[in-house]
Design a protein around this motif. Structure first.
Motif, PDB file in Angstrom:
ATOM      1  N   CYS A 116       7.972 -38.754  10.812  1.00 49.75           N
ATOM      2  CA  CYS A 116       8.039 -37.360  11.217  1.00 49.75           C
ATOM      3  C   CYS A 116       6.766 -37.056  12.006  1.00 49.75           C
ATOM      4  CB  CYS A 116       8.143 -36.436  10.007  1.00 49.75           C
ATOM      5  SG  CYS A 116       8.042 -34.686  10.441  1.00 49.75           S
ATOM      6  N   THR A 117       6.945 -36.690  13.278  1.00 46.63           N
ATOM      7  CA  THR A 117       5.826 -36.256  14.113  1.00 46.63           C
ATOM      8  C   THR A 117       5.779 -34.736  14.047  1.00 46.63           C
ATOM      9  OG1 THR A 117       6.304 -38.122  15.568  1.00 46.63           O
ATOM     10  CG2 THR A 117       4.791 -36.446  16.402  1.00 46.63           C
ATOM     11  N   PHE A 118       4.605 -34.173  13.816  1.00 44.57           N
ATOM     12  CA  PHE A 118       4.541 -32.735  13.530  1.00 44.57           C
ATOM     13  C   PHE A 118       3.400 -32.076  14.279  1.00 44.57           C
ATOM     14  CE2 PHE A 118       2.219 -34.987  10.130  1.00 44.57           C
ATOM     15  CZ  PHE A 118       0.961 -34.396  10.230  1.00 44.57           C
ATOM     16  N   MET A 119       3.498 -30.748  14.371  1.00 47.23           N
ATOM     17  CA  MET A 119       2.391 -29.983  14.974  1.00 47.23           C
ATOM     18  C   MET A 119       2.433 -28.545  14.473  1.00 47.23           C
ATOM     19  SD  MET A 119       3.541 -29.071  18.882  1.00 47.23           S
ATOM     20  CE  MET A 119       5.070 -28.184  19.238  1.00 47.23           C
ATOM     21  N   GLU A 120       1.275 -27.917  14.545  1.00 43.61           N
ATOM     22  CA  GLU A 120       1.128 -26.477  14.324  1.00 43.61           C
ATOM     23  C   GLU A 120      -0.043 -26.012  15.179  1.00 43.61           C
ATOM     24  OE1 GLU A 120       0.407 -23.132  10.798  1.00 43.61           O
ATOM     25  OE2 GLU A 120       0.827 -25.221  10.259  1.00 43.61           O
ATOM     26  N   SER A 121       0.098 -24.827  15.793  1.00 39.70           N
ATOM     27  CA  SER A 121      -0.942 -24.335  16.693  1.00 39.70           C
ATOM     28  C   SER A 121      -1.336 -22.906  16.371  1.00 39.70           C
ATOM     29  CB  SER A 121      -0.458 -24.412  18.150  1.00 39.70           C
ATOM     30  OG  SER A 121      -0.142 -25.748  18.505  1.00 39.70           O
ATOM     31  N   GLN A 122      -2.561 -22.574  16.755  1.00 43.90           N
ATOM     32  CA  GLN A 122      -3.090 -21.203  16.649  1.00 43.90           C
ATOM     33  C   GLN A 122      -3.829 -20.921  17.954  1.00 43.90           C
ATOM     34  OE1 GLN A 122      -5.701 -22.227  13.494  1.00 43.90           O
ATOM     35  NE2 GLN A 122      -4.231 -21.894  11.839  1.00 43.90           N
ATOM     36  N   VAL A 123      -3.732 -19.677  18.460  1.00 44.83           N
ATOM     37  CA  VAL A 123      -4.420 -19.357  19.713  1.00 44.83           C
ATOM     38  C   VAL A 123      -5.390 -18.196  19.510  1.00 44.83           C
ATOM     39  CG1 VAL A 123      -2.670 -20.295  21.269  1.00 44.83           C
ATOM     40  CG2 VAL A 123      -2.460 -17.947  20.458  1.00 44.83           C
ATOM     41  N   PHE A 124      -6.451 -18.165  20.361  1.00 45.72           N
ATOM     42  CA  PHE A 124      -7.555 -17.212  20.200  1.00 45.72           C
ATOM     43  C   PHE A 124      -8.037 -16.752  21.578  1.00 45.72           C
ATOM     44  CE2 PHE A 124      -7.600 -20.519  16.999  1.00 45.72           C
ATOM     45  CZ  PHE A 124      -7.727 -19.847  15.793  1.00 45.72           C
ATOM     46  N   ILE A 125      -8.508 -15.528  21.640  1.00 45.90           N
ATOM     47  CA  ILE A 125      -9.253 -15.032  22.806  1.00 45.90           C
ATOM     48  C   ILE A 125     -10.684 -14.753  22.351  1.00 45.90           C
ATOM     49  CG2 ILE A 125      -9.622 -13.023  24.301  1.00 45.90           C
ATOM     50  CD1 ILE A 125      -7.613 -14.705  25.542  1.00 45.90           C
ATOM     51  N   ASP A 126     -11.635 -15.467  22.968  1.00 42.15           N
ATOM     52  CA  ASP A 126     -13.050 -15.333  22.596  1.00 42.15           C
ATOM     53  C   ASP A 126     -13.227 -15.414  21.081  1.00 42.15           C
ATOM     54  OD1 ASP A 126     -13.941 -15.218  25.184  1.00 42.15           O
ATOM     55  OD2 ASP A 126     -14.067 -13.022  25.257  1.00 42.15           O
ATOM     56  N   GLY A 127     -12.499 -16.336  20.481  1.00 43.17           N
ATOM     57  CA  GLY A 127     -12.633 -16.594  19.049  1.00 43.17           C
ATOM     58  C   GLY A 127     -11.793 -15.716  18.144  1.00 43.17           C
ATOM     59  N   LYS A 128     -11.069 -14.761  18.729  1.00 48.59           N
ATOM     60  CA  LYS A 128     -10.279 -13.824  17.927  1.00 48.59           C
ATOM     61  C   LYS A 128      -8.801 -14.220  17.994  1.00 48.59           C
ATOM     62  CE  LYS A 128      -9.936  -8.839  17.215  1.00 48.59           C
ATOM     63  NZ  LYS A 128     -10.334  -7.512  17.764  1.00 48.59           N
ATOM     64  N   SER A 129      -8.149 -14.321  16.838  1.00 52.52           N
ATOM     65  CA  SER A 129      -6.765 -14.783  16.774  1.00 52.52           C
ATOM     66  C   SER A 129      -5.818 -13.818  17.490  1.00 52.52           C
ATOM     67  CB  SER A 129      -6.346 -14.920  15.306  1.00 52.52           C
ATOM     68  OG  SER A 129      -5.011 -15.367  15.224  1.00 52.52           O
ATOM     69  N   VAL A 130      -4.896 -14.390  18.301  1.00 56.54           N
ATOM     70  CA  VAL A 130      -3.886 -13.589  19.009  1.00 56.54           C
ATOM     71  C   VAL A 130      -2.539 -14.307  18.961  1.00 56.54           C
ATOM     72  CG1 VAL A 130      -5.513 -12.460  20.588  1.00 56.54           C
ATOM     73  CG2 VAL A 130      -4.519 -14.664  21.222  1.00 56.54           C
ATOM     74  N   ILE A 131      -1.462 -13.562  19.253  1.00 56.15           N
ATOM     75  CA  ILE A 131      -0.083 -14.078  19.342  1.00 56.15           C
ATOM     76  C   ILE A 131       0.355 -14.770  18.043  1.00 56.15           C
ATOM     77  CG2 ILE A 131       1.599 -15.423  20.651  1.00 56.15           C
ATOM     78  CD1 ILE A 131      -0.310 -15.444  22.996  1.00 56.15           C
ATOM     79  N   SER A 132       1.157 -14.135  17.284  1.00 61.48           N
ATOM     80  CA  SER A 132       1.626 -14.741  16.035  1.00 61.48           C
ATOM     81  C   SER A 132       2.964 -15.449  16.226  1.00 61.48           C
ATOM     82  CB  SER A 132       1.753 -13.675  14.944  1.00 61.48           C
ATOM     83  OG  SER A 132       2.652 -12.671  15.365  1.00 61.48           O
ATOM     84  N   LYS A 133       3.794 -14.963  17.180  1.00 61.11           N
ATOM     85  CA  LYS A 133       5.135 -15.539  17.323  1.00 61.11           C
ATOM     86  C   LYS A 133       5.346 -16.079  18.736  1.00 61.11           C
ATOM     87  CE  LYS A 133       9.891 -14.447  15.877  1.00 61.11           C
ATOM     88  NZ  LYS A 133      10.177 -15.805  15.580  1.00 61.11           N
ATOM     89  N   PRO A 134       5.277 -17.381  18.914  1.00 59.00           N
ATOM     90  CA  PRO A 134       5.470 -17.976  20.237  1.00 59.00           C
ATOM     91  C   PRO A 134       6.956 -18.181  20.546  1.00 59.00           C
ATOM     92  CG  PRO A 134       4.973 -19.680  18.655  1.00 59.00           C
ATOM     93  CD  PRO A 134       4.941 -18.384  17.894  1.00 59.00           C
TER      94      PRO A 134
END
Length: 768
Positions: free
Chosen positions: A215-233
């Motif tokens: 099983c190849t897997f991934m999970e991602s989180q995105v940030f603007i200037d260190g601040k978390s943004v976008i919860s649902k891609p």
């Protein structure tokens, strides 16, 4: 292509300036691994230029059907090879709908790549102007966790420098991959399922034929200037692809960041029906820690490795960088925790040689792992061979041997022979001897005899039975001979009486007979079990001894040296020095027919025997043989310079020893063989370690005592190394005037220094 573009540095591999002609070489040199998986240093974002994509999972392989012109009895049916696994590192990046692709950019400047060996991470930074004239600054960091060895992590930052921009990160998984090295272009992977849940995605796939489930897997989180943004891609999937899209309007000079965690769960470690659940659990641990904390843990893990494994060199940055590069990749390739795994010649850096196990492990790698890790690591490498003993007996049976004779494979993944060149498969039988020597060497160094009655003696019996049957009696010479072989020098095929092969065969039989007596006297219960299992008899042992005592060794009275094989002096003996340099390397310039008729030696052959069995020969004998054979040696095997460096140091030829050391330590960094784009020479890297510790440090075991005869090249101010000898850590520091010994432990240790006894007390410095 610039072959000398790696910047000298004590702790890092550094590249500055973007050159598409160097991309494939750098993908090898900057490879990362953690023992459970590894990958070439491919870019995360799209790259449309020449590239060699490679991600590999330890122990997962495919039996690629052998491709030969004429089939011969005994040929292996397949060549097992490590598989290019589904990729998890990919992150497509678009800026105002223009894809980031360094090969297509208008301009790339300030490109810098670093493999930090001290802390175990890979980074890259550059400023690029896209075709739409937007200029971006990119900084990435990536590592494969030693602590959570199923997971890797990426920190990818992008900053628009000359305008605001809509930027999309599209992290993806891809199971539609192929091997660069295949015989028939078979399909290796079958994708079973592509699915996602929140920010997590999973591709379940299995290998064809061997049925490894992954099983190849991934999970991602995105940030603007260190601040978390976008919860649902946004999520998209195809037959072999799973991707998320994270789009954000990024202002000029803001930093848009994605943290991507990915990796593999495999049915070698989990129930095949629980791979997604196992992946979720691993992702949970990784994301809970977060990128920064996971990286801190990585730094701590590498700090512990370097504490014992590091070798320091003062006054020679290229030499220092070389040895650390070698030690780093050895530790990335094999951790020693799994006795079903071994060390492939290319490790996780490429596909040549199939990623399988060769005799390199026993001859070159075991000393490194014995001395820099717990002895259990080396024991696991020996256990690997014991677990394959039945297959070795089957391999011998296919070639006509009987009665439990064992021929270990030249190349293997699961114990079966999977090498398809007849002069190697059938003739390079000296590999059997290296396995027996490793058993002897392990006991000699660790003092742990328990492996031998538990497992090792059965291996030795199988190997000795093979040698007894492979030798034939010559009534003409009244001696036993071994005909039709290839020695370590693969530029000689199908020769009679290769000295090294004959000598190691005799030694194996003698050592097995001696070991049988030792087990019989001290481990009677084990001996009864083994003798019952193998049906060994006094009559059979007497026949072995007859072969060993009457083995033939070709010798030249004229030159006062053993001959590499019968007929060596019939060649036109032109030394390498007198060979037109435009003809080098001969393996790329000459026909095989011409190579076989030449006197040129690919790697140490007779000198390999003098290295293994140096106690059997005087220094004067070594000197004669070194002077005769080294001038004919082209060193076109990665395994050659290290042995010659050790021998040159023993002979006080320090300039030669240093030159050979530089060649072995920087073989890949300076691309001596013009092939680094195919991957690194992992197993020869252990020989680099030996060239310092056994060559310059003169470390040996003499009369069950650790012994040193330290020397130092003129080019160095000082050097130091540590060895774990029987659970006591000894640090050896050598400079141009003296040698210091320091013991980490609570029991005094008696050692020999230049033949004289010295006692080292716990945490007390001794200067000689």
């Amino acid at each position: 292509m610039n072959l000398d573009y790696i910047i000298p540095n004590n702790w890092s591999i550094l590249e500055e300036g973007f050159d598409p002609n160097q991309v494939k070489a750098s993908e090898s040199l900057f490879s990362i691994g953690n023992g459970a998986m590894g990958q070439r240093a491919n870019f995360e974002e799209k790259y449309s230029g020449p590239t060699f994509q490679g991600s590999y999972i330890a122990g997962v392989y495919y039996p690629d059907k052998t491709r030969v012109g004429w089939w011969k009895n005994g040929y292996p049916e397949y060549f097992a090879k490590v598989l290019n696994a589904p990729s998890w590192i990919g992150i497509n990046v678009s800026v105002n709908d223009e894809q980031l692709d360094l090969f297509a950019c208008k301009n790339v400047k300030d490109f810098r790549r670093e493999l930090n060996m001290k802390e175990g991470w890979l980074s890259r930074s550059f400023v690029a102007t896209l075709q739409n004239d937007i200029e971006v600054e990119v900084k990435t960091t990536r590592f494969l966790s030693l602590d959570l060895d199923e997971v890797g992590a990426i920190n990818f930052n992008i900053k628009p420098l000359n305008s605001d921009a809509e930027i999309t990160f599209q992290p993806y998984l891809d199971s539609g991959i192929t091997n660069e090295d295949t015989n028939w272009d078979d399909k290796f992977w079958d994708t079973l399922n592509v699915n996602h849940e929140n920010n997590q995605a999973f591709i379940q796939a299995k290998t064809m034929k061997t049925d490894f489930y992954t099983c190849t897997f991934m999970e991602s989180q995105v940030f603007i200037d260190g601040k978390s943004v976008i919860s649902k891609p946004d999520f998209a999937s195809e037959a072999n692809l799973a991707s998320f899209s994270y789009t954000y309007d990024v202002k000029q000079n803001e930093t848009y960041t994605i943290h991507k965690f990915g990796g593999y769960t495999v049915d070698r470690n989990h129930d095949k029906n629980e791979l997604v659940a196992a992946a979720k659990a691993t992702l949970g641990k990784a994301t809970e820690a977060g990128f920064s904390k996971l990286l801190d843990t990585q730094k701590e893990a590498w700090s512990k490795i370097w504490d014992t494994a590091d070798i320091t060199i003062d006054g020679d940055v290229k030499a220092q960088q070389g040895i650390r590069f070698n030690i780093f990749h050895l530790n990335q390739t094999y951790s020693g925790t799994d006795a079903t795994l071994n060390i492939g010649p290319k490790g996780f850096t490429g596909e040549k040689y199939g990623g399988s196990t060769y005799w390199d492990t026993e001859a070159y790698c075991i000393p490194f792992y014995m001395a820099t890790k717990d002895q259990e690591v080396a024991r696991n490498l020996l256990k690997y061979r014991y677990n394959h003993l039945e297959k070795a007996i089957e391999n011998a049976e296919k070639l006509g041997f009987s009665n439990g004779a064992a021929l270990y494979p030249m190349v293997t993944m699961n114990g079966e022979e999977c090498h398809n060149e007849w002069e190697i498969t059938f003739e390079e039988i000296h590999r059997n001897g290296a396995i027996a020597f490793a058993i002897f060497n392990y006991y000699r160094y660790t003092g742990d005899f328990s492996y031998i009655p538990e497992m090792g003696l059965e291996v030795l019996i199988g190997i000795s039975r093979f040698w007894h049957q492979r030798a034939n009696f010559s009534t003409h010479k009244n001696k036993y001979m071994i005909l039709g072989v290839t020695g370590p020098n693969e530029y000689e095929n199908n020769v009679n009486n290769n000295w090294y092969t004959n000598y190691i065969a005799k030694w194996c039989i003698d050592y097995t007979l001696e070991t049988i007596e030792k087990v019989k006297e001290g481990h009677s219960v084990d001996f009864e079990r083994i003798s019952g299992k193998t049906n060994i008899s006094h009559e059979e042992l007497a026949l072995w001894k007859k072969v060993a005592d009457n083995m033939y060794f070709p010798y030249s009275e004229e030159h006062n040296v053993f001959l590499q094989q019968d007929g060596f002096l019939d060649k036109e003996l032109i030394t390498v020095e007198d060979l037109d340099q435009a003809q080098r390397p001969i393996n790329q310039k000459w026909s095989w027919d011409r190579i076989l008729r030449s006197p040129y030696i690919k790697q140490a052959d007779i000198l390999q025997g003098f290295y293994f069995f140096e106690d059997d020969f005087s220094t004067e004998e070594l000197e004669r043989h070194f002077e005769f054979y080294e001038p004919f040696t082209v060193h076109e095997s990665s395994l050659s310079p290290c042995v010659h460096s050790i021998q040159a140091a023993k002979l006080d030829r320090m300039d030669q020893a240093y030159t050979f050391y530089l060649r072995t330590s920087r073989l890949d960094l300076d691309d001596y063989n013009h092939e680094v784009h195919e991957g690194l020479h992992i197993t020869s890297m252990a020989g680099t370690w030996m060239s310092i510790v056994e060559g310059f440090g003169g470390m040996r075991i003499k009369n069950d005592t650790l012994s040193f005869e330290p020397k130092i090249p003129n080019q160095w101010d000082a050097y130091s190394f540590k060895v774990n000898f029987r659970n006591q850590i000894i640090k050896v520091s050598v400079n141009q005037n003296e040698t210091q010994f320091q013991l980490e432990g609570d029991t005094d240790l008696d050692i020999l220094v230049n033949g004289k006894g010295v006692t080292i007390s716990a945490n007390n410095l001794v200067t000689v």
